[in-house]
Write a protein that holds these residues in place. Structure first.
Motif, PDB file in Angstrom:
ATOM      1  N   UNK A 187       0.916  -1.227   0.047  1.00 53.87           N
ATOM      2  CA  UNK A 187       0.176   0.024   0.054  1.00 53.87           C
ATOM      3  C   UNK A 187       0.819   1.331   0.114  1.00 53.87           C
ATOM      4  N   UNK A 188       0.181   2.485  -0.276  1.00 57.63           N
ATOM      5  CA  UNK A 188       0.686   3.779  -0.209  1.00 57.63           C
ATOM      6  C   UNK A 188       1.846   3.938  -1.212  1.00 57.63           C
ATOM      7  N   UNK A 189       1.612   3.284  -2.341  1.00 53.21           N
ATOM      8  CA  UNK A 189       2.508   3.408  -3.396  1.00 53.21           C
ATOM      9  C   UNK A 189       2.623   4.703  -4.120  1.00 53.21           C
ATOM     10  N   UNK A 190       1.985   5.632  -3.882  1.00 53.27           N
ATOM     11  CA  UNK A 190       2.021   7.177  -4.267  1.00 53.27           C
ATOM     12  C   UNK A 190       3.197   7.636  -3.427  1.00 53.27           C
ATOM     13  N   UNK A 191       3.379   7.238  -2.315  1.00 55.04           N
ATOM     14  CA  UNK A 191       4.643   7.548  -1.441  1.00 55.04           C
ATOM     15  C   UNK A 191       5.989   6.767  -1.975  1.00 55.04           C
ATOM     16  N   UNK A 192       5.828   5.729  -2.271  1.00 52.90           N
ATOM     17  CA  UNK A 192       6.704   4.574  -2.607  1.00 52.90           C
ATOM     18  C   UNK A 192       7.482   5.184  -3.868  1.00 52.90           C
ATOM     19  N   UNK A 217      -0.058 -13.910  -4.864  1.00 56.09           N
ATOM     20  CA  UNK A 217      -0.163 -12.892  -5.774  1.00 56.09           C
ATOM     21  C   UNK A 217       0.687 -11.771  -5.122  1.00 56.09           C
ATOM     22  N   UNK A 218       1.038 -10.625  -6.155  1.00 50.74           N
ATOM     23  CA  UNK A 218       1.618  -9.539  -5.275  1.00 50.74           C
ATOM     24  C   UNK A 218       1.084  -8.435  -6.101  1.00 50.74           C
ATOM     25  N   UNK A 219       0.780  -7.230  -5.529  1.00 53.49           N
ATOM     26  CA  UNK A 219       0.160  -6.174  -6.250  1.00 53.49           C
ATOM     27  C   UNK A 219       0.677  -4.921  -5.501  1.00 53.49           C
ATOM     28  N   UNK A 220       0.624  -3.619  -5.864  1.00 54.57           N
ATOM     29  CA  UNK A 220       0.763  -2.441  -5.265  1.00 54.57           C
ATOM     30  C   UNK A 220      -0.301  -1.825  -5.479  1.00 54.57           C
ATOM     31  N   UNK A 221      -0.765  -0.885  -4.659  1.00 56.07           N
ATOM     32  CA  UNK A 221      -1.977   0.301  -4.724  1.00 56.07           C
ATOM     33  C   UNK A 221      -1.628   1.378  -4.014  1.00 56.07           C
ATOM     34  N   UNK A 223      -4.178   5.180  -3.369  1.00 51.24           N
ATOM     35  CA  UNK A 223      -5.521   5.881  -3.363  1.00 51.24           C
ATOM     36  C   UNK A 223      -6.016   6.155  -4.665  1.00 51.24           C
ATOM     37  N   UNK A 224      -5.213   5.811  -5.740  1.00 53.29           N
ATOM     38  CA  UNK A 224      -5.660   6.059  -7.008  1.00 53.29           C
ATOM     39  C   UNK A 224      -6.895   4.926  -7.389  1.00 53.29           C
ATOM     40  N   UNK A 225      -8.019   5.376  -7.968  1.00 50.00           N
ATOM     41  CA  UNK A 225      -9.109   4.788  -8.265  1.00 50.00           C
ATOM     42  C   UNK A 225      -8.688   3.662  -9.400  1.00 50.00           C
ATOM     43  N   UNK A 226      -7.959   3.806 -10.035  1.00 46.80           N
ATOM     44  CA  UNK A 226      -7.565   2.758 -11.098  1.00 46.80           C
ATOM     45  C   UNK A 226      -6.910   1.521 -10.374  1.00 46.80           C
ATOM     46  N   UNK A 227      -5.910   2.056  -9.519  1.00 47.31           N
ATOM     47  CA  UNK A 227      -5.227   0.783  -8.702  1.00 47.31           C
ATOM     48  C   UNK A 227      -6.280   0.065  -7.653  1.00 47.31           C
ATOM     49  N   UNK A 228      -7.190   0.875  -7.107  1.00 43.54           N
ATOM     50  CA  UNK A 228      -8.185   0.258  -6.161  1.00 43.54           C
ATOM     51  C   UNK A 228      -8.930  -0.798  -6.918  1.00 43.54           C
ATOM     52  N   UNK A 229      -9.427  -0.319  -8.143  1.00 43.38           N
ATOM     53  CA  UNK A 229     -10.459  -1.176  -8.951  1.00 43.38           C
ATOM     54  C   UNK A 229      -9.622  -2.459  -9.316  1.00 43.38           C
TER      55      UNK A 229
END
Length: 352
Positions: A187-192, A217-221, A223-229
């Protein structure tokens, strides 16, 4: 008069009731499933759950163990599927509560989601290690317990977890899949994404190795709507059996998205450390080697810091004058008891 049940006894009874209502047979195709969220304190688990359930409400801090549920219609005049969502608060400080949502009954139909805060890389490995080890240990016990009463179900669960991996996958003998579906979310990819390139490389490669080793499975997310979807689609697959995504992104300059079984050790590469240094790192397993490399770049904080959790009994937002006064009195009585016990021990020692 019989003592009233505690909240946790009631919750545990509900879980066992739901788990046992799946009927006989192998129990693998039941209309009720559970998704258990664990992870970093303040890592964004509640936000992810609310988004998956289409609930437009501000997330509240998770105090201990939270429960909610979602429903999904399968068709006309067909009972809705139900998904139970559990969320463990407090990071690594409340591991004992893992036993409440995971029982020998629910072990057949639950999935695990580990949410790690990418903005705090020094806490990442200890949080991941402690939570996965505690959960894995409890899951193994529950599956052993299930095997004593329903060996067919336990055997099919072990076989099913390998279904994500192709039979001719070159890493088949080199990994140790978690016995239940596991998704690791950064989470918090926007900072990462603003981190130094080399630091991002270490985190990405390390998490890819851990996820692949555990068959996750591995994924980053963020607050982006596209990533949350995207995340919502993955969680819905766990909760309701919706078709699994086959998309993949391994570019460290973009949010990682790797479905279980689609990565490989050859694609991940060796731990990011100079060749002349790797021989100096004494490790008994590949996992330990990756841990040592990761912690050279991101030294973990002290265990005390990681386990530090604000005592809810002293939190002003839960203040109740009568309860608080009684708590103070009990604390004083406890301290007095400790002092008297200490004096008694010293007296015994002198007498002897």
């Amino acid at each position: 008069m019989m003592p009233s049940e505690t909240l946790w006894e009631i919750a545990k009874a509900e879980v066992e009731k739901h788990g046992s209502s799946g009927g006989e047979g192998d129990g693998l195709e039941i209309g009720e499933k559970s998704v258990f969220f664990i992870g970093s304190k303040n890592g964004g688990m509640t936000t992810i759950i609310l988004r998956c359930l289409d609930r437009d409400e501000p997330p509240k801090p998770t105090l201990a163990l939270e429960y909610t549920y979602g429903r999904r219609a399968k068709g006309h005049n067909i009972p809705k599927d139900i998904a139970h969502f559990w969320e463990l608060g407090g990071g690594t400080s409340l591991l004992d509560l893992i036993s409440i949502p995971i029982t020998s009954d629910t072990s057949r139909t639950f999935s695990l989601v580990l949410v790690l805060d990418l903005s705090k890389p020094n806490d990442l490995w200890p949080t991941m290690e402690n939570l996965l080890q505690a959960t894995k240990s409890h899951v193994d016990k529950m599956i052993m317990k299930l095997g004593k009463t329903n060996s067919k179900a336990a055997s099919e669960m072990r076989q099913k977890i390998w279904s994500n991996m192709q039979k001719d996958h070159p890493d088949h003998e080199l990994i140790d899949p978690f016995l239940k579906p596991l998704v690791i979310i950064g989470s918090k990819y926007d900072i990462f994404q603003d981190f130094d390139s080399e630091k991002r490389k270490v985190i990405c490669k390390t998490l890819r190795f851990v996820a692949h080793y555990y068959g996750a499975s591995l994924m980053f997310t963020s607050k982006s709507e596209a990533l949350l979807l995207k995340i919502r689609g993955v969680i819905n697959q766990l909760a309701f059996g919706i078709d699994k995504s086959k998309s993949i992104c391994v570019d460290q300059n973009k949010p990682l998205f790797i479905t279980a079984g689609l990565d490989s050790l050859s694609q991940i590469g060796s731990p990011p450390v100079p060749d002349n240094d790797i021989g100096k790192l004494h490790a008994h397993s590949p996992m330990e080697l990756w841990k040592k490399v990761y912690e050279r770049v991101f030294p973990p904080k002290s265990i005390n810091t990681l386990k530090d959790i604000k005592d809810p009994a002293r939190d002003p937002q839960y203040a109740e004058s009568e309860v608080d006064e009684m708590r103070i009195q009990k604390d004083q009585e406890l301290e007095q008891y400790k002092r008297s016990s200490s004096k008694s021990r010293k007296q015994i020692e002198l007498d002897s």
